[in-house]
Design a protein around this motif. Sequence first.
Motif, PDB file in Angstrom:
ATOM      1  N   VAL A   5       0.839  -1.206   0.000  1.00  0.00           N
ATOM      2  CA  VAL A   5       0.000   0.000   0.000  1.00  0.00           C
ATOM      3  C   VAL A   5       0.867   1.246   0.000  1.00  0.00           C
ATOM      4  O   VAL A   5       0.613   2.195  -0.753  1.00  0.00           O
ATOM      5  CB  VAL A   5      -0.960  -0.005   1.214  1.00  0.00           C
ATOM      6  CG1 VAL A   5      -1.694   1.316   1.330  1.00  0.00           C
ATOM      7  CG2 VAL A   5      -1.941  -1.152   1.102  1.00  0.00           C
ATOM      8  N   ILE A   6       1.908   1.268   0.807  1.00  0.00           N
ATOM      9  CA  ILE A   6       2.807   2.418   0.873  1.00  0.00           C
ATOM     10  C   ILE A   6       3.467   2.664  -0.480  1.00  0.00           C
ATOM     11  O   ILE A   6       3.524   3.793  -0.968  1.00  0.00           O
ATOM     12  CB  ILE A   6       3.867   2.216   1.964  1.00  0.00           C
ATOM     13  CG1 ILE A   6       3.218   2.248   3.342  1.00  0.00           C
ATOM     14  CG2 ILE A   6       4.961   3.271   1.877  1.00  0.00           C
ATOM     15  CD1 ILE A   6       4.130   1.797   4.456  1.00  0.00           C
ATOM     16  N   VAL A   7       3.952   1.601  -1.096  1.00  0.00           N
ATOM     17  CA  VAL A   7       4.618   1.726  -2.388  1.00  0.00           C
ATOM     18  C   VAL A   7       3.638   2.181  -3.458  1.00  0.00           C
ATOM     19  O   VAL A   7       3.969   3.029  -4.289  1.00  0.00           O
ATOM     20  CB  VAL A   7       5.288   0.388  -2.783  1.00  0.00           C
ATOM     21  CG1 VAL A   7       5.766   0.420  -4.209  1.00  0.00           C
ATOM     22  CG2 VAL A   7       6.430   0.091  -1.838  1.00  0.00           C
ATOM     23  N   THR A   8       2.415   1.668  -3.439  1.00  0.00           N
ATOM     24  CA  THR A   8       1.418   2.051  -4.425  1.00  0.00           C
ATOM     25  C   THR A   8       1.061   3.524  -4.300  1.00  0.00           C
ATOM     26  O   THR A   8       1.000   4.242  -5.297  1.00  0.00           O
ATOM     27  CB  THR A   8       0.152   1.183  -4.268  1.00  0.00           C
ATOM     28  OG1 THR A   8       0.524  -0.191  -4.429  1.00  0.00           O
ATOM     29  CG2 THR A   8      -0.886   1.550  -5.294  1.00  0.00           C
ATOM     30  N   VAL A   9       0.833   3.995  -3.098  1.00  0.00           N
ATOM     31  CA  VAL A   9       0.488   5.402  -2.879  1.00  0.00           C
ATOM     32  C   VAL A   9       1.664   6.290  -3.265  1.00  0.00           C
ATOM     33  O   VAL A   9       1.491   7.316  -3.935  1.00  0.00           O
ATOM     34  CB  VAL A   9       0.062   5.630  -1.415  1.00  0.00           C
ATOM     35  CG1 VAL A   9      -0.083   7.103  -1.106  1.00  0.00           C
ATOM     36  CG2 VAL A   9      -1.249   4.901  -1.138  1.00  0.00           C
ATOM     37  N   ALA A  10       2.868   5.917  -2.866  1.00  0.00           N
ATOM     38  CA  ALA A  10       4.054   6.706  -3.214  1.00  0.00           C
ATOM     39  C   ALA A  10       4.240   6.759  -4.728  1.00  0.00           C
ATOM     40  O   ALA A  10       4.541   7.815  -5.289  1.00  0.00           O
ATOM     41  CB  ALA A  10       5.285   6.125  -2.537  1.00  0.00           C
ATOM     42  N   GLY A  11       4.053   5.636  -5.387  1.00  0.00           N
ATOM     43  CA  GLY A  11       4.174   5.592  -6.844  1.00  0.00           C
ATOM     44  C   GLY A  11       3.143   6.464  -7.534  1.00  0.00           C
ATOM     45  O   GLY A  11       3.451   7.130  -8.526  1.00  0.00           O
ATOM     46  N   LEU A  12       1.939   6.498  -7.016  1.00  0.00           N
ATOM     47  CA  LEU A  12       0.887   7.336  -7.595  1.00  0.00           C
ATOM     48  C   LEU A  12       1.246   8.811  -7.465  1.00  0.00           C
ATOM     49  O   LEU A  12       1.145   9.572  -8.437  1.00  0.00           O
ATOM     50  CB  LEU A  12      -0.451   7.053  -6.905  1.00  0.00           C
ATOM     51  CG  LEU A  12      -1.631   7.896  -7.372  1.00  0.00           C
ATOM     52  CD1 LEU A  12      -1.926   7.633  -8.835  1.00  0.00           C
ATOM     53  CD2 LEU A  12      -2.845   7.609  -6.521  1.00  0.00           C
ATOM     54  N   PHE A  13       1.693   9.230  -6.278  1.00  0.00           N
ATOM     55  CA  PHE A  13       2.069  10.632  -6.089  1.00  0.00           C
ATOM     56  C   PHE A  13       3.272  11.007  -6.961  1.00  0.00           C
ATOM     57  O   PHE A  13       3.320  12.100  -7.536  1.00  0.00           O
ATOM     58  CB  PHE A  13       2.357  10.934  -4.620  1.00  0.00           C
ATOM     59  CG  PHE A  13       1.108  11.120  -3.808  1.00  0.00           C
ATOM     60  CD1 PHE A  13       0.206  12.129  -4.110  1.00  0.00           C
ATOM     61  CD2 PHE A  13       0.827  10.288  -2.742  1.00  0.00           C
ATOM     62  CE1 PHE A  13      -0.942  12.307  -3.379  1.00  0.00           C
ATOM     63  CE2 PHE A  13      -0.323  10.453  -1.993  1.00  0.00           C
ATOM     64  CZ  PHE A  13      -1.216  11.467  -2.309  1.00  0.00           C
ATOM     65  N   MET A  14       4.244  10.108  -7.056  1.00  0.00           N
ATOM     66  CA  MET A  14       5.398  10.394  -7.905  1.00  0.00           C
ATOM     67  C   MET A  14       4.976  10.548  -9.362  1.00  0.00           C
ATOM     68  O   MET A  14       5.437  11.448 -10.063  1.00  0.00           O
ATOM     69  CB  MET A  14       6.443   9.283  -7.762  1.00  0.00           C
ATOM     70  CG  MET A  14       7.183   9.315  -6.454  1.00  0.00           C
ATOM     71  SD  MET A  14       8.280   7.913  -6.188  1.00  0.00           S
ATOM     72  CE  MET A  14       9.255   7.904  -7.656  1.00  0.00           C
TER      73      MET A  14
END
Length: 63
Positions: A5-14
């Motif tokens: 979840v953390i990686v997915t959210v971070a990837g979306l913001f990036m």
Amino acid sequence: MSGTVIVTVAGLFMWLNLLRMVPARVAASVQFLQPVFGIAAASLITMVSRNEVGNRARNGNVR
């Protein structure tokens, strides 16, 4: 699961920030590679967190 979840959210913001800075064609190609890097990052986060839990359990048994 929390690592994913953390990686997915971070990837979306990036990706959204990248979309503002570069042409859509470049951002789309980066988004195409995101699952590869996302899976690797989530795996690394999970591995590190499991290692920390194991170290705490092992150190808790030592007096």
